[in-house]
Design a protein around this motif. Structure first.
Motif, PDB file in Angstrom:
ATOM      1  N   SER A 172       5.648  10.255  10.839  1.00 46.40           N
ATOM      2  CA  SER A 172       4.119  10.762   9.853  1.00 46.40           C
ATOM      3  C   SER A 172       3.475  11.754  10.419  1.00 46.40           C
ATOM      4  CB  SER A 172       2.962   9.342   9.844  1.00 46.40           C
ATOM      5  OG  SER A 172       1.708   9.669   9.122  1.00 46.40           O
ATOM      6  N   ARG A 212      -5.846  12.849  -0.947  1.00 49.92           N
ATOM      7  CA  ARG A 212      -5.521  11.658  -1.298  1.00 49.92           C
ATOM      8  C   ARG A 212      -6.099  11.404  -2.563  1.00 49.92           C
ATOM      9  NH1 ARG A 212      -0.840   8.412   2.394  1.00 49.92           N
ATOM     10  NH2 ARG A 212      -1.447   9.845   4.820  1.00 49.92           N
ATOM     11  N   ARG A 252      -4.120   6.224  -4.871  1.00 50.31           N
ATOM     12  CA  ARG A 252      -3.681   5.054  -4.110  1.00 50.31           C
ATOM     13  C   ARG A 252      -2.518   6.359  -2.582  1.00 50.31           C
ATOM     14  NH1 ARG A 252      -3.833  -0.096  -5.389  1.00 50.31           N
ATOM     15  NH2 ARG A 252      -5.119  -0.013  -7.127  1.00 50.31           N
ATOM     16  N   PHE A 253      -3.531   6.640  -2.226  1.00 54.58           N
ATOM     17  CA  PHE A 253      -2.884   7.778  -0.910  1.00 54.58           C
ATOM     18  C   PHE A 253      -2.357   8.024  -1.420  1.00 54.58           C
ATOM     19  CE2 PHE A 253      -4.934   2.382  -0.240  1.00 54.58           C
ATOM     20  CZ  PHE A 253      -5.901   3.036  -0.066  1.00 54.58           C
ATOM     21  N   PRO A 263      -0.657  11.609  -0.641  1.00 52.51           N
ATOM     22  CA  PRO A 263      -1.109  13.122   0.015  1.00 52.51           C
ATOM     23  C   PRO A 263      -1.537  14.407  -2.345  1.00 52.51           C
ATOM     24  CG  PRO A 263       0.510  12.012   0.533  1.00 52.51           C
ATOM     25  CD  PRO A 263       0.779  11.237  -0.146  1.00 52.51           C
ATOM     26  N   ASN A 271       6.239  15.555  -2.577  1.00 50.96           N
ATOM     27  CA  ASN A 271       6.295  14.489  -1.781  1.00 50.96           C
ATOM     28  C   ASN A 271       7.254  13.713  -0.658  1.00 50.96           C
ATOM     29  OD1 ASN A 271       6.867  11.008  -2.872  1.00 50.96           O
ATOM     30  ND2 ASN A 271       5.180  11.313  -2.167  1.00 50.96           N
ATOM     31  N   SER A 293       9.019  11.452   2.699  1.00 57.01           N
ATOM     32  CA  SER A 293       9.078   9.991   3.006  1.00 57.01           C
ATOM     33  C   SER A 293      10.058   9.714   3.921  1.00 57.01           C
ATOM     34  CB  SER A 293      10.239   9.650   1.490  1.00 57.01           C
ATOM     35  OG  SER A 293      11.196   8.604   1.982  1.00 57.01           O
ATOM     36  N   HIS A 294       9.986   8.958   4.172  1.00 63.18           N
ATOM     37  CA  HIS A 294      10.317   8.586   6.626  1.00 63.18           C
ATOM     38  C   HIS A 294      11.249   7.240   6.104  1.00 63.18           C
ATOM     39  CE1 HIS A 294       6.124   8.975   6.744  1.00 63.18           C
ATOM     40  NE2 HIS A 294       6.336   9.772   6.732  1.00 63.18           N
ATOM     41  N   ASP A 349      12.398   9.316  -2.188  1.00 65.26           N
ATOM     42  CA  ASP A 349      12.752   8.340  -1.321  1.00 65.26           C
ATOM     43  C   ASP A 349      14.027   8.162  -0.621  1.00 65.26           C
ATOM     44  OD1 ASP A 349      11.130   5.968  -0.321  1.00 65.26           O
ATOM     45  OD2 ASP A 349      13.178   5.378  -0.499  1.00 65.26           O
ATOM     46  N   GLU A 366      11.707   3.232  -6.083  1.00 63.87           N
ATOM     47  CA  GLU A 366      10.730   4.423  -4.905  1.00 63.87           C
ATOM     48  C   GLU A 366      10.468   5.085  -5.572  1.00 63.87           C
ATOM     49  OE1 GLU A 366       8.606   3.218  -2.376  1.00 63.87           O
ATOM     50  OE2 GLU A 366      10.040   0.906  -1.062  1.00 63.87           O
ATOM     51  N   LYS A 398       6.251   6.728  -6.570  1.00 63.35           N
ATOM     52  CA  LYS A 398       5.904   8.197  -5.355  1.00 63.35           C
ATOM     53  C   LYS A 398       5.371   8.766  -6.996  1.00 63.35           C
ATOM     54  CE  LYS A 398       6.805   7.848  -1.285  1.00 63.35           C
ATOM     55  NZ  LYS A 398       7.905   8.291  -0.572  1.00 63.35           N
ATOM     56  N   GLY A 400       2.777   7.094  -8.101  1.00 59.78           N
ATOM     57  CA  GLY A 400       1.428   7.624  -6.842  1.00 59.78           C
ATOM     58  C   GLY A 400       1.024   6.378  -7.374  1.00 59.78           C
ATOM     59  N   GLY A 404       1.837   3.140  -6.364  1.00 59.05           N
ATOM     60  CA  GLY A 404       2.329   2.725  -5.263  1.00 59.05           C
ATOM     61  C   GLY A 404       2.460   0.770  -5.584  1.00 59.05           C
ATOM     62  N   LEU A 405       2.194  -0.374  -4.609  1.00 61.56           N
ATOM     63  CA  LEU A 405       2.141  -1.158  -4.793  1.00 61.56           C
ATOM     64  C   LEU A 405       1.781  -1.814  -6.207  1.00 61.56           C
ATOM     65  CD1 LEU A 405       2.137  -2.750  -1.521  1.00 61.56           C
ATOM     66  CD2 LEU A 405       3.934  -1.835  -2.477  1.00 61.56           C
ATOM     67  N   PHE A 418       8.851  -3.740  -8.965  1.00 62.21           N
ATOM     68  CA  PHE A 418       9.463  -3.076  -9.387  1.00 62.21           C
ATOM     69  C   PHE A 418      10.838  -3.497 -10.551  1.00 62.21           C
ATOM     70  CE2 PHE A 418      10.278  -0.676  -5.353  1.00 62.21           C
ATOM     71  CZ  PHE A 418      10.480   0.160  -5.012  1.00 62.21           C
TER      72      PHE A 418
HETATM   73  C1  LIG Z   1       3.305   3.750  -1.041  1.00 62.93           C
HETATM   74  C2  LIG Z   1       5.078   3.789  -0.935  1.00 62.93           C
HETATM   75  C3  LIG Z   1       5.289   4.157  -3.067  1.00 62.93           C
HETATM   76  C4  LIG Z   1       5.651   4.188   0.517  1.00 62.93           C
HETATM   77  O1  LIG Z   1       6.596   4.095   0.145  1.00 62.93           O
HETATM   78  P1  LIG Z   1       7.164   3.500   2.200  1.00 62.93           P
HETATM   79  O2  LIG Z   1       9.164   3.214   1.376  1.00 62.93           O
HETATM   80  O3  LIG Z   1       7.383   2.574   2.653  1.00 62.93           O
HETATM   81  O4  LIG Z   1       7.604   5.027   2.990  1.00 62.93           O
HETATM   82  P2  LIG Z   1       7.759   6.670   2.653  1.00 62.93           P
HETATM   83  O5  LIG Z   1       8.186   7.058   4.055  1.00 62.93           O
HETATM   84  O6  LIG Z   1       8.825   6.757   1.354  1.00 62.93           O
HETATM   85  O7  LIG Z   1       7.037   7.731   1.882  1.00 62.93           O
HETATM   86  C5  LIG Z   1       5.678   7.320   2.967  1.00 62.93           C
HETATM   87  C6  LIG Z   1       4.494   8.689   2.018  1.00 62.93           C
HETATM   88  O8  LIG Z   1       4.457   8.939   0.917  1.00 62.93           O
HETATM   89  C7  LIG Z   1       3.298   9.132   0.713  1.00 62.93           C
HETATM   90  N1  LIG Z   1       2.187   8.384  -0.466  1.00 62.93           N
HETATM   91  C8  LIG Z   1       1.500   7.082   0.507  1.00 62.93           C
HETATM   92  N2  LIG Z   1       0.889   6.980  -0.871  1.00 62.93           N
HETATM   93  C9  LIG Z   1       1.713   7.377  -2.032  1.00 62.93           C
HETATM   94  C10 LIG Z   1       1.844   6.868  -3.080  1.00 62.93           C
HETATM   95  N3  LIG Z   1       0.954   5.901  -3.473  1.00 62.93           N
HETATM   96  N4  LIG Z   1       2.429   7.176  -4.020  1.00 62.93           N
HETATM   97  C11 LIG Z   1       3.880   8.457  -3.179  1.00 62.93           C
HETATM   98  N5  LIG Z   1       3.590   8.839  -2.026  1.00 62.93           N
HETATM   99  C12 LIG Z   1       2.710   7.833  -1.223  1.00 62.93           C
HETATM  100  C13 LIG Z   1       2.735   9.360   1.620  1.00 62.93           C
HETATM  101  O9  LIG Z   1       2.856  10.950   2.389  1.00 62.93           O
HETATM  102  C14 LIG Z   1       3.267   8.693   2.891  1.00 62.93           C
HETATM  103  O10 LIG Z   1       3.275   9.081   4.647  1.00 62.93           O
HETATM  104  P3  LIG Z   1       1.783   9.320   5.298  1.00 62.93           P
HETATM  105  O11 LIG Z   1       0.827   8.125   4.730  1.00 62.93           O
HETATM  106  O12 LIG Z   1       2.006   9.056   7.117  1.00 62.93           O
HETATM  107  O13 LIG Z   1       1.178  10.482   5.038  1.00 62.93           O
HETATM  108  C15 LIG Z   1       4.975   2.135  -0.507  1.00 62.93           C
HETATM  109  O14 LIG Z   1       4.105   1.389   0.208  1.00 62.93           O
HETATM  110  C16 LIG Z   1       4.508   1.419  -2.120  1.00 62.93           C
HETATM  111  O15 LIG Z   1       3.555   1.084  -2.532  1.00 62.93           O
HETATM  112  N6  LIG Z   1       6.031   1.213  -2.110  1.00 62.93           N
HETATM  113  C17 LIG Z   1       5.855   0.130  -3.922  1.00 62.93           C
HETATM  114  C18 LIG Z   1       6.977  -0.642  -4.615  1.00 62.93           C
HETATM  115  C19 LIG Z   1       7.595  -1.216  -2.924  1.00 62.93           C
HETATM  116  O16 LIG Z   1       7.085  -3.026  -3.204  1.00 62.93           O
HETATM  117  N7  LIG Z   1       7.792  -0.987  -2.121  1.00 62.93           N
HETATM  118  C20 LIG Z   1       8.144  -2.112  -0.772  1.00 62.93           C
HETATM  119  C21 LIG Z   1       9.178  -1.320  -0.069  1.00 62.93           C
HETATM  120  S1  LIG Z   1      10.074  -2.184   1.611  1.00 62.93           S
END
Ligand SMILES: CC(C)(COP(=O)(O)OP(=O)(O)OC[C@H]1O[C@@H](n2cnc3c(N)ncnc32)[C@H](O)[C@@H]1OP(=O)(O)O)[C@@H](O)C(=O)NCCC(=O)NCCS
Length: 284
Positions: free
Chosen positions: A51, A77, A80-81, A83, A94, A96-97, A116, A168, A172, A175, A177-178, A182
């Motif tokens: 992070s 942010r 839906r968070f 940044p 954007n 991803s880790h 992603d 993803e 992303k 923006g 998120g969940l 999907f």
């Molecule tokens: C927000 C989301 C997209 C992050 O995806 P992730 O694969 O878990 O994590 P990643 O490492 O790719 O990305 C995380 C980073 O994306 C950024 N981020 C956070 N919320 C975000 C959003 N709504 N949209 C885009 N980027 C976002 C942040 O920088 C975050 O890191 P930080 O919180 O440390 O600053 C994810 O939680 C989500 O909502 N996924 C939707 C679909 C789903 O059901 N996924 C399940 C995956 S197992």
């Protein structure tokens, strides 16, 4: 700072860095307080550094793209968070880790962007069939056909996680998120993704059966099992402004090169984080 950058594809590998108190202290005081507090709360060092490195890459990108000094701007942010940089909508990025890696994609032409990074391997404890059964509603029927096309389990996994990275990156970029189920977006491949370092850019996305022409997906393998997908969303006549760009490796020292503290140093907090590093190193 005179030279401004217009685009970035960066990758940081946390195993390339041996943490020192001095570097960690500068890094942690060079992110906003709310982010630092969140980072300090991670139980494991690897999650904290994932992070933290994401925050450093974002700030580096905005600083390099605007010419602003590190401590002259704030990041926000969305609801839906996601940044973002509120002062200039043209600057989009954007991060991803996954595993040891943190990646960033950044652009300065105003396109929506999502990224992603994903290991294309199932590492959960369940048999693959059971995992797929649990995920059945996450992919469309055409996507499942693509997954099941190969008789090899390893290939099925690769296809599944390739689709997952596309989804993803798509959510992303928007923006949302969940909030977006999907299986409402349907990806269709035109090319294999099997050459490390070579981009695939012709994957199509359908929404309710209609092909979406305002999206481009740039998929690349960083190694045999690790893919990155960058999703670009803008009017179709502008997509060519954002050609695929090779990923550039960034060291920890590169990330903090132009850092300036924006919050007070926290020596005790840094020591606690280094303790986590030593503890986790022994466990692995
Ligand atoms: C927000 C989301 C997209 C992050 O995806 P992730 O694969 O878990 O994590 P990643 O490492 O790719 O990305 C995380 C980073 O994306 C950024 N981020 C956070 N919320 C975000 C959003 N709504 N949209 C885009 N980027 C976002 C942040 O920088 C975050 O890191 P930080 O919180 O440390 O600053 C994810 O939680 C989500 O909502 N996924 C939707 C679909 C789903 O059901 N996924 C399940 C995956 S197992």
């Amino acid at each position: 700072m005179s030279h401004r950058i217009g685009r970035a594809r960066w990758v940081f590998d946390r195993t390339s860095w041996t943490p020192t108190l001095e570097e960690l202290s500068l890094a942690l005081s060079s992110v906003q307080k709310i982010e630092k507090d969140r980072i300090m709360n991670y139980e494991y060092f690897k999650d904290a550094i994932a992070s933290l490195s994401g925050r450093l890459l974002m700030r580096k990108f905005v600083s390099d793209a605007t010419g602003l000094k590190w401590d002259d701007f704030l990041l926000s942010r969305e609801d839906r968070f996601k940044p973002f940089y509120a002062n200039d909508a043209k600057i989009q990025f954007n991060v991803s880790h996954h595993g040891n890696l943190t990646v960033l994609a950044g652009e300065t032409g105003g396109t929506q962007i999502g990224i992603d990074v994903m290991e294309m391997k199932y590492t959960g404890g369940k048999p693959l069939k059971e995992f797929f059964r649990l995920m059945s509603r996450q992919l469309t029927s055409q996507e499942w056909e693509a997954v099941e096309y190969s008789s090899l389990e390893s290939q099925k996994e690769k296809t599944f996680f390739r689709i997952w990275a596309l989804k993803e990156a798509y959510v992303k970029a928007t923006g949302v998120g969940l909030n977006l189920p999907f299986n409402t977006v349907d990806f269709r491949f035109r090319s294999k993704l099997d050459q490390v370092g070579s981009y695939v850019e012709d994957t199509e996305v359908y929404f309710k059966g209609i092909k979406q022409d305002d999206w481009r997906f740039q998929e690349v393998l960083l190694n045999e099992n690790l893919c990155v997908c960058v999703a670009i969303h803008c009017p179709p006549d502008q997509l060519n402004l954002y050609p695929a760009l090779p990923f550039q490796t960034v060291s920890f020292q590169d990330m903090i090169q132009n850092c300036r503290p924006i919050i007070p140093a926290d020596e005790d907090g840094c020591k606690r984080m280094l303790d986590k590093y030593q503890r986790d190193k022994k466990m692995n």
